[in-house]
Design a protein around this motif. Sequence first.
Motif, PDB file in Angstrom:
ATOM      1  N   MET A   1       0.862  -1.266  -0.108  1.00 58.39           N
ATOM      2  CA  MET A   1      -0.033  -0.019   0.039  1.00 58.39           C
ATOM      3  C   MET A   1       1.009   1.210  -0.121  1.00 58.39           C
ATOM      4  SD  MET A   1      -3.275   0.733   2.554  1.00 58.39           S
ATOM      5  CE  MET A   1      -4.359   1.653   1.890  1.00 58.39           C
ATOM      6  N   LYS A   2       0.465   2.271  -0.555  1.00 61.09           N
ATOM      7  CA  LYS A   2       1.265   3.623  -0.820  1.00 61.09           C
ATOM      8  C   LYS A   2       0.682   4.400   0.335  1.00 61.09           C
ATOM      9  CE  LYS A   2       2.691   3.345  -5.369  1.00 61.09           C
ATOM     10  NZ  LYS A   2       2.966   4.106  -6.884  1.00 61.09           N
ATOM     11  N   PHE A   3       1.771   5.196   0.886  1.00 66.45           N
ATOM     12  CA  PHE A   3       1.332   6.334   1.851  1.00 66.45           C
ATOM     13  C   PHE A   3       2.052   7.522   1.441  1.00 66.45           C
ATOM     14  CE2 PHE A   3       1.228   2.147   4.010  1.00 66.45           C
ATOM     15  CZ  PHE A   3      -0.158   2.132   4.710  1.00 66.45           C
ATOM     16  N   THR A   4       1.525   8.695   1.559  1.00 66.87           N
ATOM     17  CA  THR A   4       2.301  10.022   1.331  1.00 66.87           C
ATOM     18  C   THR A   4       2.335  10.868   2.244  1.00 66.87           C
ATOM     19  OG1 THR A   4       1.059   9.637  -0.932  1.00 66.87           O
ATOM     20  CG2 THR A   4       1.969  11.759  -0.626  1.00 66.87           C
ATOM     21  N   TYR A   5       3.465  11.589   2.458  1.00 67.15           N
ATOM     22  CA  TYR A   5       3.700  12.561   3.276  1.00 67.15           C
ATOM     23  C   TYR A   5       4.297  13.933   2.784  1.00 67.15           C
ATOM     24  CZ  TYR A   5       3.717   8.018   5.779  1.00 67.15           C
ATOM     25  OH  TYR A   5       3.000   6.992   6.117  1.00 67.15           O
ATOM     26  N   ARG A   6       4.362  14.864   3.491  1.00 67.63           N
ATOM     27  CA  ARG A   6       4.921  16.383   3.076  1.00 67.63           C
ATOM     28  C   ARG A   6       6.020  16.419   3.945  1.00 67.63           C
ATOM     29  NH1 ARG A   6       4.096  19.979  -0.071  1.00 67.63           N
ATOM     30  NH2 ARG A   6       1.917  19.563  -0.651  1.00 67.63           N
ATOM     31  N   LEU A   7       7.049  16.566   3.824  1.00 70.43           N
ATOM     32  CA  LEU A   7       8.145  17.004   4.313  1.00 70.43           C
ATOM     33  C   LEU A   7       8.493  18.400   4.593  1.00 70.43           C
ATOM     34  CD1 LEU A   7      10.644  14.362   3.046  1.00 70.43           C
ATOM     35  CD2 LEU A   7       9.271  14.284   4.991  1.00 70.43           C
ATOM     36  N   GLU A   8       8.050  19.039   5.711  1.00 76.27           N
ATOM     37  CA  GLU A   8       8.094  20.457   5.866  1.00 76.27           C
ATOM     38  C   GLU A   8       9.443  20.952   6.408  1.00 76.27           C
ATOM     39  OE1 GLU A   8       5.156  21.078   9.039  1.00 76.27           O
ATOM     40  OE2 GLU A   8       3.419  20.546   7.651  1.00 76.27           O
ATOM     41  N   ASN A   9       9.885  21.919   5.790  1.00 73.21           N
ATOM     42  CA  ASN A   9      11.390  22.468   5.741  1.00 73.21           C
ATOM     43  C   ASN A   9      12.427  21.684   5.266  1.00 73.21           C
ATOM     44  OD1 ASN A   9      10.237  24.697   7.433  1.00 73.21           O
ATOM     45  ND2 ASN A   9      10.122  23.137   9.257  1.00 73.21           N
ATOM     46  N   LEU A  10      12.109  20.888   4.424  1.00 78.59           N
ATOM     47  CA  LEU A  10      13.202  20.043   3.647  1.00 78.59           C
ATOM     48  C   LEU A  10      13.962  21.032   2.756  1.00 78.59           C
ATOM     49  CD1 LEU A  10      14.296  17.275   2.773  1.00 78.59           C
ATOM     50  CD2 LEU A  10      12.522  17.408   0.906  1.00 78.59           C
ATOM     51  N   GLY A  11      15.094  21.447   3.041  1.00 74.98           N
ATOM     52  CA  GLY A  11      15.902  22.532   2.238  1.00 74.98           C
ATOM     53  C   GLY A  11      17.124  21.846   1.551  1.00 74.98           C
ATOM     54  N   CYS A  12      17.103  20.651   1.349  1.00 75.31           N
ATOM     55  CA  CYS A  12      18.555  20.223   0.658  1.00 75.31           C
ATOM     56  C   CYS A  12      18.290  18.940  -0.144  1.00 75.31           C
ATOM     57  CB  CYS A  12      19.513  19.850   1.717  1.00 75.31           C
ATOM     58  SG  CYS A  12      21.160  18.991   1.123  1.00 75.31           S
ATOM     59  N   ALA A  13      18.236  19.101  -1.354  1.00 73.07           N
ATOM     60  CA  ALA A  13      18.250  17.831  -2.302  1.00 73.07           C
ATOM     61  C   ALA A  13      19.040  16.800  -2.104  1.00 73.07           C
ATOM     62  CB  ALA A  13      18.246  18.174  -3.901  1.00 73.07           C
ATOM     63  N   ALA A  14      20.381  17.041  -1.847  1.00 70.35           N
ATOM     64  CA  ALA A  14      21.209  15.782  -1.312  1.00 70.35           C
ATOM     65  C   ALA A  14      20.729  15.068  -0.188  1.00 70.35           C
ATOM     66  CB  ALA A  14      22.642  16.449  -1.263  1.00 70.35           C
ATOM     67  N   CYS A  15      20.270  15.910   0.998  1.00 74.22           N
ATOM     68  CA  CYS A  15      19.773  15.272   2.054  1.00 74.22           C
ATOM     69  C   CYS A  15      18.436  14.442   1.965  1.00 74.22           C
ATOM     70  CB  CYS A  15      19.422  16.352   3.037  1.00 74.22           C
ATOM     71  SG  CYS A  15      20.873  17.174   3.757  1.00 74.22           S
ATOM     72  N   ALA A  16      17.405  14.946   0.763  1.00 70.74           N
ATOM     73  CA  ALA A  16      16.412  14.194   0.504  1.00 70.74           C
ATOM     74  C   ALA A  16      16.686  12.869  -0.176  1.00 70.74           C
ATOM     75  CB  ALA A  16      15.585  14.997  -0.623  1.00 70.74           C
ATOM     76  N   ALA A  17      17.835  12.913  -0.853  1.00 71.98           N
ATOM     77  CA  ALA A  17      18.340  11.606  -1.549  1.00 71.98           C
ATOM     78  C   ALA A  17      18.911  10.678  -0.395  1.00 71.98           C
ATOM     79  CB  ALA A  17      19.434  11.967  -2.534  1.00 71.98           C
ATOM     80  N   LYS A  18      19.563  11.240   0.432  1.00 72.44           N
ATOM     81  CA  LYS A  18      19.961  10.308   1.653  1.00 72.44           C
ATOM     82  C   LYS A  18      18.971   9.956   2.399  1.00 72.44           C
ATOM     83  CE  LYS A  18      24.480  12.748   2.684  1.00 72.44           C
ATOM     84  NZ  LYS A  18      24.789  13.886   3.571  1.00 72.44           N
ATOM     85  N   MET A  19      17.841  10.592   2.684  1.00 76.08           N
ATOM     86  CA  MET A  19      16.612  10.048   3.178  1.00 76.08           C
ATOM     87  C   MET A  19      15.847   8.870   2.510  1.00 76.08           C
ATOM     88  SD  MET A  19      14.894  13.598   4.421  1.00 76.08           S
ATOM     89  CE  MET A  19      15.978  15.137   5.329  1.00 76.08           C
ATOM     90  N   GLU A  20      15.837   9.154   1.405  1.00 77.13           N
ATOM     91  CA  GLU A  20      15.175   8.299   0.495  1.00 77.13           C
ATOM     92  C   GLU A  20      15.897   6.751   0.393  1.00 77.13           C
ATOM     93  OE1 GLU A  20      13.629   9.352  -3.666  1.00 77.13           O
ATOM     94  OE2 GLU A  20      15.140   8.062  -4.188  1.00 77.13           O
ATOM     95  N   ARG A  21      17.308   6.909   0.416  1.00 78.97           N
ATOM     96  CA  ARG A  21      17.914   5.514   0.331  1.00 78.97           C
ATOM     97  C   ARG A  21      17.981   4.967   1.739  1.00 78.97           C
ATOM     98  NH1 ARG A  21      21.771   8.742  -2.338  1.00 78.97           N
ATOM     99  NH2 ARG A  21      22.789   9.227  -0.318  1.00 78.97           N
ATOM    100  N   ALA A  22      18.166   5.744   2.781  1.00 81.79           N
ATOM    101  CA  ALA A  22      17.814   5.090   4.237  1.00 81.79           C
ATOM    102  C   ALA A  22      16.464   4.699   4.477  1.00 81.79           C
ATOM    103  CB  ALA A  22      17.985   6.330   5.436  1.00 81.79           C
ATOM    104  N   ILE A  23      15.497   5.374   3.987  1.00 78.84           N
ATOM    105  CA  ILE A  23      13.865   4.682   4.217  1.00 78.84           C
ATOM    106  C   ILE A  23      13.736   3.652   3.664  1.00 78.84           C
ATOM    107  CG2 ILE A  23      11.482   5.474   4.066  1.00 78.84           C
ATOM    108  CD1 ILE A  23      12.568   8.241   4.824  1.00 78.84           C
ATOM    109  N   SER A  24      14.344   3.310   2.255  1.00 76.63           N
ATOM    110  CA  SER A  24      14.285   2.267   1.639  1.00 76.63           C
ATOM    111  C   SER A  24      14.645   1.115   2.064  1.00 76.63           C
ATOM    112  CB  SER A  24      14.825   2.377   0.213  1.00 76.63           C
ATOM    113  OG  SER A  24      14.282   3.659  -0.586  1.00 76.63           O
ATOM    114  N   LYS A  25      15.580   1.107   3.062  1.00 71.55           N
ATOM    115  CA  LYS A  25      16.081  -0.073   3.754  1.00 71.55           C
ATOM    116  C   LYS A  25      15.417  -0.580   4.831  1.00 71.55           C
ATOM    117  CE  LYS A  25      20.653   1.261   2.048  1.00 71.55           C
ATOM    118  NZ  LYS A  25      22.062   1.648   2.434  1.00 71.55           N
TER     119      LYS A  25
END
Length: 73
Positions: free
Chosen positions: A1-25
């Motif tokens: 099932m898919k769940f969607t969230y808004r990430l408030e105050n996200l200020g860095c594309a590189a950090c977003a990529a790190k988050m994506e990789r970590a959460i995928s695991k």
Amino acid sequence: MKFTYRLENLGCAACAAKMERAISKIDGVSSASIVFMTTRMTIEADETKIKSIEAEAEKMIRKIEPDVRMRKV
């Protein structure tokens, strides 16, 4: 099932990529994607584990970028 969230105050594309990789695991997550321009995160995961997945994801997000808040859409 898919769940969607808004990430408030996200200020860095590189950090977003790190988050994506970590959460995928996280156990129970099939896939995770973060679109920096829209500040939206989508997690595809086992519905029975979503509460623990959300808690773990939020910890990872704050570790990478402490001011970011995860809000369910």
